[in-house]
Write an enzyme that holds these catalytic residues in place. Structure first.
Site, PDB file in Angstrom:
ATOM      1  N   CYS A   1      -0.883 -65.811  16.844  1.00 22.56           N
ATOM      2  CA  CYS A   1       0.044 -66.795  17.386  1.00 22.56           C
ATOM      3  C   CYS A   1      -0.205 -66.807  18.890  1.00 22.56           C
ATOM      4  CB  CYS A   1       1.465 -66.340  17.084  1.00 22.56           C
ATOM      5  SG  CYS A   1       2.690 -67.489  17.708  1.00 22.56           S
TER       6      CYS A   1
ATOM      7  N   HIS B   1      -1.081 -64.018  21.379  1.00 21.43           N
ATOM      8  CA  HIS B   1      -0.233 -62.867  21.714  1.00 21.43           C
ATOM      9  C   HIS B   1       0.126 -61.957  20.532  1.00 21.43           C
ATOM     10  CE1 HIS B   1       2.783 -66.409  22.105  1.00 21.43           C
ATOM     11  NE2 HIS B   1       2.835 -65.985  20.868  1.00 21.43           N
TER      12      HIS B   1
ATOM     13  N   HIS C   1       5.178 -62.223  26.717  1.00 21.21           N
ATOM     14  CA  HIS C   1       4.707 -63.428  26.019  1.00 21.21           C
ATOM     15  C   HIS C   1       5.741 -64.530  25.969  1.00 21.21           C
ATOM     16  CE1 HIS C   1       7.175 -62.427  22.622  1.00 21.21           C
ATOM     17  NE2 HIS C   1       6.585 -63.260  21.811  1.00 21.21           N
TER      18      HIS C   1
END
Lengths: 476, 148
Positions: A98, A324, A399
């Site tokens: 992702c 991330h 993130h």
């Protein structure tokens, strides 16, 4: 979090000395306010990570850390394969790779103001988002394997974007070592028609305005200009990654005792890197990284088509693409020795500093763009990797904001329609197939992303470059 | 949206419990199989109102795991796979258990965005807050967190 067990090293750095079965200390980067609000589960989880075999230096938690699966979300840990190090499916997470990518539009916010509604509607129509949405591509078995090997490069070869895009993607758009034969038929079945879809939950495509520049030199190099509009895409490897995570978690839980690994928490399921299960997972996980890269590349193509129709002559060029949720093989210097490590980043962004050989030529002397996604309605940030970050958390930064409230609490507090109207009154257009999904993702259900970014900056994990404010959000 | 299914006379019901980023699902029933069925219903309720899903089509599901807890996660993950791959939602379940082997039939229908207004897609069932226990009154409780 109860602070009595922590030793404060600086105003943004906290150390947990090894106790019990911890092999290394744990470090948390956060200011006093963020750490006080952090769930006690982060303490439990990051100290559990520190017990895993072959862990090097320390287990790290980023300023946005919160309760995850085995690893805290915002957790970073590196393992040495030759020292019995492990790879953990939980340490990568269900949504493998992702990540976020951000693209220039070259347009000023004022230029697109009259077109905002049209852009929002067209992007929403053309970019599949939400539960059950399907992409335009349906991959047969051979194409599926080619995509899993090729990543964004596969997408470019099929006409989705250009070679120039690949320079601006980690691993040059194609993760080496992917083994599609390690990916189950179930995982492939889940992915058949999901390439080029956003998914749901906290995934989105946003138009954002650059509202503040903190570092003019880095901003210049990234070509970020005040008042200009960028497009950011946040999504991952879709059903394929979820299925791989699910299957290997179980396989590792069952295999762990056979490898002499005592798991403090089943979610920490792991296997030695030098083991058949460890190698199979790495091959499958890397294929999922490619799936995520291909997915973001195809979505980029769809966004470009919409812009070309509505604002002819616009070119959306890629600033950078970061993942991330990953485990990557990298070289790091530990106690003066350069070692090959398997760095897990679960809800943490790689943040290579200036001079890193993996950066494209035009960014190499300034450092890697670090893209921090906000939540619908709140700011996003672009940071840059730092030299000092290499000695902090294996060149890693936060993130995003991280949730501060459960989905239930959020739906009790907000109603989707009212939220959409309220954000519209602030100039932020939301388009989503699900109003309940919008309520669950209410900006107020997240931590203050600005505080998180500030702490990452002060801790030297990465340096603030620019702040982005959402204008349009296509919500999955 | 209901956050719990109404308890029936025999105590059969489902519930959600909070988790910071995701959602917990719990099934309760007089037998392990009934608790597994209710946990599945709780999972459907994460996505949509189960009452809106017609049990029009049946899908067979088989899974196996070394213990009851891993079996619960396997069962929910098998359903997640069927939901995703078939683009379906399920609202009725019949679970049969033979030791740690599960055979089930799930009834549901194709996802209809207008009709079901799905809130979120489920990525996977996890080992977090995973418990399969029998309480003093003999009721089975089966629960875990699902990642959304």
């Amino acid at each position: 979090m109860n602070l009595t067990q922590l030793k404060q090293v600086s105003d943004v750095e906290w150390r947990i000395a090894p106790f019990g079965k911890m092999r290394v200390p744990a470090m948390i980067y956060a200011d006093q306010a963020l750490i006080s609000e952090m769930d006690d589960k982060v303490f439990e989880q990051i100290t559990n990570v520190a017990t895993l075999p072959g862990i090097v230096q320390a287990a790290y938690a980023m300023p946005d850390a919160h309760w995850g699966y085995g690893f805290p979300i915002g957790g970073v840990a590196a393992f040495d394969a030759d020292a019995g190090g492990v790879v953990s499916a939980g340490g990568v997470g269900f949504d493998i790779s992702c990540g976020v990518r951000t693209l220039h539009t070259g347009l000023k916010a004022a230029d697109i103001a009259p077109l905002k509604q049209r852009l929002a509607d067209r992007l929403f129509t053309h970019i599949p988002a939400g539960v059950g949405s399907t992409g335009l591509l349906r991959l047969d078995a051979d194409e599926m394997d080619a995509m899993l090997r090729g990543g964004a490069r596969w997408a470019v070869e099929h006409g989705y974007g250009s070679e120039a895009d690949l320079d601006r993607i980690e691993e040059h758009g194609c993760m080496a070592g992917a083994e599609p034969n390690r990916v189950s038929e179930h995982a492939k079945r889940r992915q058949r028609d999901e390439i080029g879809t956003l998914g749901s939950g906290n995934h989105y495509l946003e138009l954002q305005e650059i509202v503040e520049i903190y570092d003019t030199k880095a901003a210049d190099r990234f070509r970020l200009r005040q008042d200009e509009v960028v497009v950011s895409i946040h999504c991952g490897s879709r059903g394929l990654g979820h299925q791989i995570g699910t299957e290997f978690l179980k396989e590792m839980v069952i295999a762990a005792p056979g490898y002499g690994i005592e798991l403090p928490d089943r979610e920490l399921a792991c296997a030695p890197i030098h083991s058949p299960v460890g190698q199979a997972y790495l091959g499958a996980m890397r294929a999922a990284v490619n799936c995520a890269l291909a997915n973001r590349q195809v979505i980029t193509h769809l966004a470009r088509k919409v812009f070309a129709d509505i604002v002819p002559g616009t070119h959306l060029s890629l600033i950078y693409d970061v993942s991330h949720n990953t485990c990557k093989e990298e070289w790091h210097t530990v106690d003066g020795q350069t070692r090959r490590l398997y760095v897990h980043r679960k809800g943490a962004t790689r943040a290579f500093g200036p001079g890193h050989p993996s950066l494209p030529g035009e960014l190499r002397d300034i450092g890697q763009p670090v893209l921090i996604g906000g939540s619908m309605g709140t700011a996003s940030y672009i940071l840059v990797g730092t030299e000092e970050g290499t000695s902090r958390a294996f060149s890693s930064a936060c993130h995003g904001a991280g949730r501060s409230m459960s989905r239930h609490q959020a739906t009790r507090q907000w109603h989707g329609r009212a939220l959409v109207d309220e954000l519209a009154s602030q100039g932020i257009l939301i388009r989503s197939p699900s109003l309940r999904g919008v309520a669950e993702e209410a900006p107020g259900a997240y931590k203050d992303v600005s505080a998180v970014v500030e702490a990452a900056d002060r801790a030297g994990l990465a340096r603030k470059v620019a702040k982005l404010k959402p204008l349009v959000c296509i919500k999955g | 949206m209901n956050q719990t299914g109404e308890p029936a006379l025999d105590g059969v019901h489902w519930a959600h419990f909070p988790h910071q980023a995701d959602m917990g699902v719990r099934g309760v029933g007089p037998t392990l199989a009934a608790a597994f069925e209710q946990a599945a219903l709780a999972m459907t309720a994460v996505v949509t109102d189960p009452a809106s899903v017609a049990p029009a089509m049946a899908v067979d599901i088989d899974c196996e795991a070394p213990d009851d807890e891993l079996l619960l996660v396997d069962w929910l993950n098998a359903l997640i796979l069927e939901m995703a791959a078939r683009n379906m939602l399920f609202s009725r379940f019949e679970v049969g258990l033979d030791g740690h082997h599960l055979h089930a039939i799930a009834w549901g229908e194709s996802l209809d965005i207008e009709k079901h207004q799905p809130a979120v897609e489920i990525k996977g069932a996890t080992y977090t807050e995973l418990k399969v226990v029998r309480d003093e009154s003999g009721q089975w409780h089966a629960q875990c967190v699902v990642d959304v």
